[in-house]
Every structure is written in C-alpha cells, then in structure tokens.
Write an enzyme that holds these catalytic residues in place. Structure first.
Site, PDB file in Angstrom:
ATOM      1  N   ASN A  49       0.827  -1.206   0.000  1.00  0.00           N
ATOM      2  CA  ASN A  49       0.000   0.000   0.000  1.00  0.00           C
ATOM      3  C   ASN A  49       0.863   1.258   0.000  1.00  0.00           C
ATOM      4  O   ASN A  49       1.687   1.452   0.867  1.00  0.00           O
ATOM      5  CB  ASN A  49      -0.900  -0.021   1.239  1.00  0.00           C
ATOM      6  N   CYS A  57      -4.794   1.489   6.432  1.00  0.00           N
ATOM      7  CA  CYS A  57      -4.232   0.173   6.730  1.00  0.00           C
ATOM      8  C   CYS A  57      -3.759   0.093   8.176  1.00  0.00           C
ATOM      9  O   CYS A  57      -3.496  -0.983   8.688  1.00  0.00           O
ATOM     10  CB  CYS A  57      -3.086  -0.135   5.780  1.00  0.00           C
TER      11      CYS A  57
END
Length: 116
Positions: A49, A57
DNA sequence: GGCGTGACCCCAT
DNA sequence: TATGGGGCCACGC
C-alpha cells in the site's frame, strides 16, 4: 469472466475503506471476508500500500491483539489507533472483540458451504 | 515458468 | 502468559 476486479490486493483496500474510525480488524478477518486463507497475502497487500492516507491500513491489527507492522513503524500505528479512540496498551489492542469490525458476507458465498 | 519472501494464523508445550 | 514449530496464499524476481 470479465475480469477479477484487478488484484486480490485491491479487494483488501476496498474493505479497509469500509472500516470506520475507532474500529479495527485483523488480517485473517479480511482474508475471511474474501473467502480466502490468504492472510499472508493480505499483509503483503498492506505492505504494498502506497497510500497510507487514503487507505487506513493502520486499522488492521493481528488477531492476537498485537499491533502488527506498519510502514512508518508500529509505534506510529499505535499512536494513530489511540488517536482514533482505540485502546492500545503495551503495543497491544485491549478488548479486540469490542473494536473488531465485521464485514458483510460476499454475495457469491451467501448461504451454503464455504471451503470444500 | 518456478521459487522464495512476507505488516500472518493456529496449535501444542 | 510466553515460546516454538508448521502451514497457508498471492506477488515479485
């Protein structure tokens, strides 16, 4: 069929966006929501990510209550969680069940068996 | 095309 | 409550 909606990774991101502030989830739970056992791949997706500010996240922790890892460091991750109202103690989430976010079942897996 | 890696999980001691 | 070992999946080289 048409396409797999991109990658397994993108599905994880989509689920992350559904997690409200103050709630957290586990890597295994995400894999479960996708009807897969790729808990490992979920972590790989988070590590891949690049949009930490677009994809929360940091709201993903271990199923044992541990903070887990983070691109900016686990300490930063804990700080963000605390800032959102999650109780973090000694690098571990307290009452994980209380802050655990549940995902809706997938439409193709509704009703019957899950794993063969 | 195949192999190793990883922000993991579960069980037994 | 910790610690150790085995197993699982998707991705990159």
């Amino acid at each position: 069929m048409h396409s797999d909606n991109g990658n397994f990774h993108e599905r994880c991101y989509a689920l992350l966006k559904q997690i409200p502030a103050g709630k957290v989830t586990t890597y295994g739970e995400i894999a479960r929501a996708l009807n897969s056992r790729a808990y490992r791949a979920v972590g790989t997706a988070m590590a891949s990510n690049r949009q930490l500010f677009a994809i929360p996240c940091h709201r993903v922790v271990r199923s044992n209550g541990a903070i887990g890892g983070y691109a900016l460091g686990p300490d930063k991750k804990a700080e963000l969680l605390i800032n959102e109202g999650v109780t973090v103690k000694n690098g571990r989430v307290g009452q994980l069940d209380a802050v655990m976010h549940r995902f809706p079942a997938l439409p193709e897996s509704t009703g019957g068996k899950r794993y063969p």
